[in-house]
Design a protein around this motif. Structure first.
Motif, PDB file in Angstrom:
ATOM      1  N   GLU A 123       0.823  -1.208   0.000  1.00 45.97           N
ATOM      2  CA  GLU A 123       0.000   0.000   0.000  1.00 45.97           C
ATOM      3  C   GLU A 123       0.867   1.274   0.000  1.00 45.97           C
ATOM      4  O   GLU A 123       0.456   2.312  -0.517  1.00 45.97           O
ATOM      5  CB  GLU A 123      -0.971   0.017   1.181  1.00 45.97           C
ATOM      6  CG  GLU A 123      -0.360  -0.220   2.540  1.00 45.97           C
ATOM      7  CD  GLU A 123      -0.390  -1.681   2.966  1.00 45.97           C
ATOM      8  OE1 GLU A 123      -0.559  -1.928   4.182  1.00 45.97           O
ATOM      9  OE2 GLU A 123      -0.244  -2.565   2.091  1.00 45.97           O
ATOM     10  N   GLU A 124       2.053   1.168   0.572  1.00 49.91           N
ATOM     11  CA  GLU A 124       2.969   2.316   0.543  1.00 49.91           C
ATOM     12  C   GLU A 124       3.477   2.546  -0.876  1.00 49.91           C
ATOM     13  O   GLU A 124       3.529   3.685  -1.352  1.00 49.91           O
ATOM     14  CB  GLU A 124       4.138   2.073   1.498  1.00 49.91           C
ATOM     15  CG  GLU A 124       3.728   2.084   2.967  1.00 49.91           C
ATOM     16  CD  GLU A 124       4.871   1.746   3.903  1.00 49.91           C
ATOM     17  OE1 GLU A 124       5.037   2.449   4.912  1.00 49.91           O
ATOM     18  OE2 GLU A 124       5.606   0.769   3.626  1.00 49.91           O
ATOM     19  N   TYR A 125       3.862   1.477  -1.545  1.00 46.93           N
ATOM     20  CA  TYR A 125       4.291   1.603  -2.937  1.00 46.93           C
ATOM     21  C   TYR A 125       3.177   2.201  -3.793  1.00 46.93           C
ATOM     22  O   TYR A 125       3.412   3.080  -4.626  1.00 46.93           O
ATOM     23  CB  TYR A 125       4.676   0.240  -3.498  1.00 46.93           C
ATOM     24  CG  TYR A 125       6.068  -0.228  -3.161  1.00 46.93           C
ATOM     25  CD1 TYR A 125       7.181   0.567  -3.428  1.00 46.93           C
ATOM     26  CD2 TYR A 125       6.288  -1.491  -2.611  1.00 46.93           C
ATOM     27  CE1 TYR A 125       8.467   0.127  -3.139  1.00 46.93           C
ATOM     28  CE2 TYR A 125       7.562  -1.946  -2.320  1.00 46.93           C
ATOM     29  CZ  TYR A 125       8.655  -1.133  -2.587  1.00 46.93           C
ATOM     30  OH  TYR A 125       9.922  -1.568  -2.310  1.00 46.93           O
ATOM     31  N   ALA A 126       1.954   1.710  -3.608  1.00 48.08           N
ATOM     32  CA  ALA A 126       0.826   2.179  -4.424  1.00 48.08           C
ATOM     33  C   ALA A 126       0.578   3.673  -4.218  1.00 48.08           C
ATOM     34  O   ALA A 126       0.371   4.428  -5.180  1.00 48.08           O
ATOM     35  CB  ALA A 126      -0.432   1.374  -4.081  1.00 48.08           C
ATOM     36  N   ALA A 127       0.601   4.112  -2.967  1.00 51.92           N
ATOM     37  CA  ALA A 127       0.366   5.526  -2.682  1.00 51.92           C
ATOM     38  C   ALA A 127       1.477   6.393  -3.279  1.00 51.92           C
ATOM     39  O   ALA A 127       1.215   7.460  -3.841  1.00 51.92           O
ATOM     40  CB  ALA A 127       0.284   5.749  -1.163  1.00 51.92           C
ATOM     41  N   CYS A 128       2.706   5.927  -3.175  1.00 54.81           N
ATOM     42  CA  CYS A 128       3.829   6.711  -3.694  1.00 54.81           C
ATOM     43  C   CYS A 128       3.784   6.780  -5.219  1.00 54.81           C
ATOM     44  O   CYS A 128       4.047   7.843  -5.801  1.00 54.81           O
ATOM     45  CB  CYS A 128       5.144   6.098  -3.225  1.00 54.81           C
ATOM     46  SG  CYS A 128       6.570   7.143  -3.565  1.00 54.81           S
ATOM     47  N   ARG A 129       3.447   5.676  -5.880  1.00 53.07           N
ATOM     48  CA  ARG A 129       3.339   5.701  -7.348  1.00 53.07           C
ATOM     49  C   ARG A 129       2.247   6.671  -7.785  1.00 53.07           C
ATOM     50  O   ARG A 129       2.375   7.364  -8.790  1.00 53.07           O
ATOM     51  CB  ARG A 129       3.063   4.304  -7.898  1.00 53.07           C
ATOM     52  CG  ARG A 129       4.274   3.394  -7.940  1.00 53.07           C
ATOM     53  CD  ARG A 129       4.057   2.229  -8.896  1.00 53.07           C
ATOM     54  NE  ARG A 129       2.836   1.508  -8.598  1.00 53.07           N
ATOM     55  CZ  ARG A 129       2.743   0.520  -7.705  1.00 53.07           C
ATOM     56  NH1 ARG A 129       3.816   0.166  -7.021  1.00 53.07           N
ATOM     57  NH2 ARG A 129       1.613  -0.090  -7.481  1.00 53.07           N
ATOM     58  N   ASP A 130       1.155   6.717  -7.017  1.00 58.84           N
ATOM     59  CA  ASP A 130       0.075   7.658  -7.332  1.00 58.84           C
ATOM     60  C   ASP A 130       0.566   9.099  -7.226  1.00 58.84           C
ATOM     61  O   ASP A 130       0.259   9.942  -8.074  1.00 58.84           O
ATOM     62  CB  ASP A 130      -1.095   7.405  -6.380  1.00 58.84           C
ATOM     63  CG  ASP A 130      -2.304   8.258  -6.730  1.00 58.84           C
ATOM     64  OD1 ASP A 130      -2.764   8.178  -7.879  1.00 58.84           O
ATOM     65  OD2 ASP A 130      -2.770   9.016  -5.857  1.00 58.84           O
ATOM     66  N   PHE A 131       1.351   9.381  -6.201  1.00 59.41           N
ATOM     67  CA  PHE A 131       1.937  10.713  -6.019  1.00 59.41           C
ATOM     68  C   PHE A 131       2.870  11.053  -7.178  1.00 59.41           C
ATOM     69  O   PHE A 131       2.781  12.127  -7.781  1.00 59.41           O
ATOM     70  CB  PHE A 131       2.690  10.742  -4.684  1.00 59.41           C
ATOM     71  CG  PHE A 131       3.595  11.921  -4.495  1.00 59.41           C
ATOM     72  CD1 PHE A 131       3.090  13.196  -4.261  1.00 59.41           C
ATOM     73  CD2 PHE A 131       4.980  11.754  -4.541  1.00 59.41           C
ATOM     74  CE1 PHE A 131       3.943  14.281  -4.083  1.00 59.41           C
ATOM     75  CE2 PHE A 131       5.832  12.834  -4.356  1.00 59.41           C
ATOM     76  CZ  PHE A 131       5.309  14.102  -4.129  1.00 59.41           C
ATOM     77  N   LEU A 132       3.745  10.129  -7.526  1.00 60.83           N
ATOM     78  CA  LEU A 132       4.737  10.377  -8.568  1.00 60.83           C
ATOM     79  C   LEU A 132       4.126  10.507  -9.953  1.00 60.83           C
ATOM     80  O   LEU A 132       4.691  11.167 -10.835  1.00 60.83           O
ATOM     81  CB  LEU A 132       5.778   9.250  -8.580  1.00 60.83           C
ATOM     82  CG  LEU A 132       6.620   9.075  -7.312  1.00 60.83           C
ATOM     83  CD1 LEU A 132       7.477   7.828  -7.416  1.00 60.83           C
ATOM     84  CD2 LEU A 132       7.490  10.300  -7.057  1.00 60.83           C
TER      85      LEU A 132
END
Length: 341
Positions: A123-132
């Motif tokens: 879920e951390e990876y997913a949130a960060c990819r959304d930000f990027l």
């Protein structure tokens, strides 16, 4: 001073053709505040297990660069051996200090970085990819691997939407590493402005070692590379002038510097305090071509730390001499929820 949410800043910037992102250490701290801390590796290193002379060399050479000191010790030993001017006990001390500093460098990195990508939650990876995903090009001052891991963390069979410029070596296609060449960086949209821990300077080429190609964890990769005389390509010097000098002597770092200098449109800064030791890049913003700057502030906008940021930002706008004026807005860093929180 009005503070936008990150969502409001993105919406407002939709009128601009391109959006770029500049990341500072706050990006990593937001992910693992108990691991990533402000400060250089030199400041985090525990020299207590080494001889006093090992640390004294840093002071003598007026540097905080591990690579420079280790190479100086090795070169000094080789020269003294060639001239036969030093007793063996002194040569052994030089070798022991060089080896001790090499291990201290690995240990310090290990203590300030997750060992492998699986330590970051899905879920951390997913949130960060959304930000990027909001940005055309991403630049980072950090030399840790969180940005790289995030960009590469996609479903099996799905190609990453980022390009760090590294490709299979045409001279050794089956090598355990990939290489970077200026000629293959035209589509590059992810730049490590101060280098990275998985990128090594072999003197004849810049190599990147990956988990996918080797199955070897970061710390072991670094130790194996150091054993072969290779150092991670990262800028650990203290002042802006020292950093810029190092940048100018590396094809990769110099190309990253030029790339940042040429960006147009809007630039978002997240997790960076506009500190003086990165003045070489702040000046690029002042003299550059971007028309809109969005700066993330963490916590109370009126705190002393944030006042320093806004003061330096005002100087950027006031010092813009040529081209389009530089407009500056601020957003709440916490509202970006980069890692989902």
């Amino acid at each position: 001073m009005g503070i936008l949410t990150f969502e409001e800043a993105i919406f407002e910037s939709n009128r601009i053709s391109k959006r770029h992102l500049l990341l500072g250490n706050g990006f990593s701290i937001a992910c693992r505040p108990n691991i990533f801390v402000y400060g250089k590796l030199y400041e985090q290193a525990d020299f207590s297990k080494l001889s006093p002379t090992a640390k004294a060399v840093f002071e003598t050479l007026k540097t905080q660069d591990f690579e420079r000191v280790i190479k100086a010790l090795r070169d000094t030993k080789a020269v003294l051996e060639a001239y036969g001017l030093a007793p063996q006990s002194f040569l052994d001390t030089l070798q022991a200090d060089a080896d001790g500093l090499r291990e201290l460098l690995v240990e310090t990195i290990a203590n300030s970085h997750p060992a492998w990508p699986g330590e970051i939650l899905e879920e951390e990876y997913a949130a960060c990819r959304d930000f990027l995903s909001n940005f055309n090009t991403i630049y980072t001052f950090n030399y840790d691997l969180l940005l790289y891991w995030t960009q590469m963390h996609v479903e099996e069979g799905v190609a990453p939407n980022s390009d760090d410029g590294f490709r299979k070596s045409s001279d050794d296609y089956d090598a355990s590493y990939v290489v970077w060449e200026p000629s293959q960086s035209h589509e590059q949209n992810m730049w490590f402005l101060h280098g990275a821990l998985h990128v090594f300077d072999s003197e004849v080429e810049v190599q990147k070692y990956t988990w996918l190609n080797t199955g070897v964890r970061l710390i072991h990769q670094i130790r194996n590379a150091l054993d072969r005389g290779l150092f991670p390509l990262f800028v650990s010097e203290g002042t802006s002038a020292e950093k810029l000098a190092r940048i100018r002597h590396s094809d990769y770092l110099a190309k990253a510097y030029r790339s940042f200098s040429e960006i147009t449109g809007a630039l978002f800064i997240y997790g960076h305090s506009l500190a003086e030791n990165d003045e070489h890049y702040l000046k690029r913003i002042e003299k550059g071509k971007i028309s809109q700057l969005y700066i993330g502030l963490y916590g109370d906008p009126n705190s002393d730390a944030n006042k320093l940021i806004t003061r330096r930002a005002d100087l950027m706008s006031n010092n813009r001499r040529r081209g389009a004026p530089l407009s500056i807005s601020y957003f709440d860093s916490a509202s970006a929820k980069v890692w989902g929180r």
